[in-house]
Design a protein around this motif. Structure first.
Motif, PDB file in Angstrom:
ATOM      1  N   LYS A 226       1.856   6.430  -7.191  1.00  0.00           N
ATOM      2  CA  LYS A 226       0.711   6.915  -7.963  1.00  0.00           C
ATOM      3  C   LYS A 226       0.898   8.315  -8.536  1.00  0.00           C
ATOM      4  O   LYS A 226       0.348   8.609  -9.596  1.00  0.00           O
ATOM      5  CB  LYS A 226      -0.580   6.827  -7.147  1.00  0.00           C
TER       6      LYS A 226
ATOM      7  N   ASN B  79       0.831  -1.207   0.000  1.00  0.00           N
ATOM      8  CA  ASN B  79       0.000   0.000   0.000  1.00  0.00           C
ATOM      9  C   ASN B  79       0.863   1.254   0.000  1.00  0.00           C
ATOM     10  O   ASN B  79       0.579   2.209  -0.721  1.00  0.00           O
ATOM     11  CB  ASN B  79      -0.936   0.015   1.214  1.00  0.00           C
TER      12      ASN B  79
ATOM     13  N   MET C 136      -2.954  -3.554  -6.699  1.00  0.00           N
ATOM     14  CA  MET C 136      -3.142  -4.237  -5.415  1.00  0.00           C
ATOM     15  C   MET C 136      -3.868  -5.561  -5.639  1.00  0.00           C
ATOM     16  O   MET C 136      -3.486  -6.593  -5.089  1.00  0.00           O
ATOM     17  CB  MET C 136      -3.922  -3.363  -4.441  1.00  0.00           C
ATOM     18  N   THR C 137      -4.891  -5.542  -6.479  1.00  0.00           N
ATOM     19  CA  THR C 137      -5.630  -6.770  -6.781  1.00  0.00           C
ATOM     20  C   THR C 137      -4.716  -7.775  -7.470  1.00  0.00           C
ATOM     21  O   THR C 137      -4.716  -8.966  -7.127  1.00  0.00           O
ATOM     22  CB  THR C 137      -6.848  -6.457  -7.672  1.00  0.00           C
TER      23      THR C 137
ATOM     24  N   LEU D 212       2.417   1.757  -3.457  1.00  0.00           N
ATOM     25  CA  LEU D 212       1.443   2.272  -4.415  1.00  0.00           C
ATOM     26  C   LEU D 212       1.135   3.741  -4.169  1.00  0.00           C
ATOM     27  O   LEU D 212       0.985   4.516  -5.108  1.00  0.00           O
ATOM     28  CB  LEU D 212       0.156   1.435  -4.378  1.00  0.00           C
ATOM     29  N   ASP D 213       1.025   4.129  -2.907  1.00  0.00           N
ATOM     30  CA  ASP D 213       0.772   5.543  -2.592  1.00  0.00           C
ATOM     31  C   ASP D 213       1.918   6.419  -3.090  1.00  0.00           C
ATOM     32  O   ASP D 213       1.699   7.509  -3.615  1.00  0.00           O
ATOM     33  CB  ASP D 213       0.589   5.738  -1.081  1.00  0.00           C
TER      34      ASP D 213
ATOM     35  N   ASP E 208      -4.666   1.311  -8.668  1.00  0.00           N
ATOM     36  CA  ASP E 208      -5.492   0.598  -7.687  1.00  0.00           C
ATOM     37  C   ASP E 208      -5.621  -0.879  -8.062  1.00  0.00           C
ATOM     38  O   ASP E 208      -5.750  -1.744  -7.192  1.00  0.00           O
ATOM     39  CB  ASP E 208      -6.876   1.234  -7.585  1.00  0.00           C
ATOM     40  N   ASP E 209      -5.596  -1.169  -9.364  1.00  0.00           N
ATOM     41  CA  ASP E 209      -5.696  -2.563  -9.813  1.00  0.00           C
ATOM     42  C   ASP E 209      -4.430  -3.353  -9.505  1.00  0.00           C
ATOM     43  O   ASP E 209      -4.461  -4.588  -9.471  1.00  0.00           O
ATOM     44  CB  ASP E 209      -5.983  -2.628 -11.316  1.00  0.00           C
TER      45      ASP E 209
END
Length: 150
Positions: free
Chosen positions: A44, A37, A57-58, A40-41, A54-55
């Motif tokens: 971005k 997380n 993470m999935t 990614l933050d 956001d994808d």
């Protein structure tokens, strides 16, 4: 290094992939989803991609186990000029090679690649991507170049 890379855009893309794979490998070794997380933050605002971050993470949640056994390849294009613009066009043999490798890795039967790109390539009378780079679009089609809006 963007303009000095002997592999042009391919070299730049490879370096970008190395950065992402290195970051994902580090996160995967820590087994800390909060670190993902945080990564990614941080990314971005500094990464541009067609895939929404956001994808990621999935994707990470579903496939992080596969990071221990990754293989990479790329589709190598050949030079082409269409309506005075430079492009890279994937030759039929290169699309077939990549399809065969991917299907083999997935345990699927190889099939002959037959799509709009292979059909357009078959229509070319001179283009070879080396010394003949003039690529002709069918039916008087023209290249669409979007206009930047200010």
């Amino acid at each position: 290094m963007r303009y000095d890379d002997p592999d042009n855009d391919y070299g730049r893309q490879k370096r970008g992939q190395q950065v992402l794979l290195s970051a994902l490998t580090k996160v995967n070794k820590s087994k800390n989803i909060m670190q993902m997380n945080s990564l990614l933050d941080t990314a971005k605002d500094n990464v541009r991609t067609d895939l929404p971050l956001d994808d990621l993470m999935t994707l990470y949640k579903n496939y992080h186990g596969a990071l221990a056994d990754t293989q990479s390849d790329h589709l190598q294009g050949k030079n082409a000029t269409i309506d005075n613009f430079s492009f890279q066009i994937a030759p039929n043999w290169e699309m077939q090679r990549l399809s065969d490798n991917t299907r083999q890795a997935l345990g699927l039967t190889k099939v002959k690649v037959n799509n709009i790109q292979t059909k357009m390539n078959d229509m070319q009378t001179n283009w070879n991507g080396y010394n003949n780079v003039n690529y002709v679009l069918p039916n008087n089609a023209q290249v669409y170049i979007p206009v930047n809006k200010v």
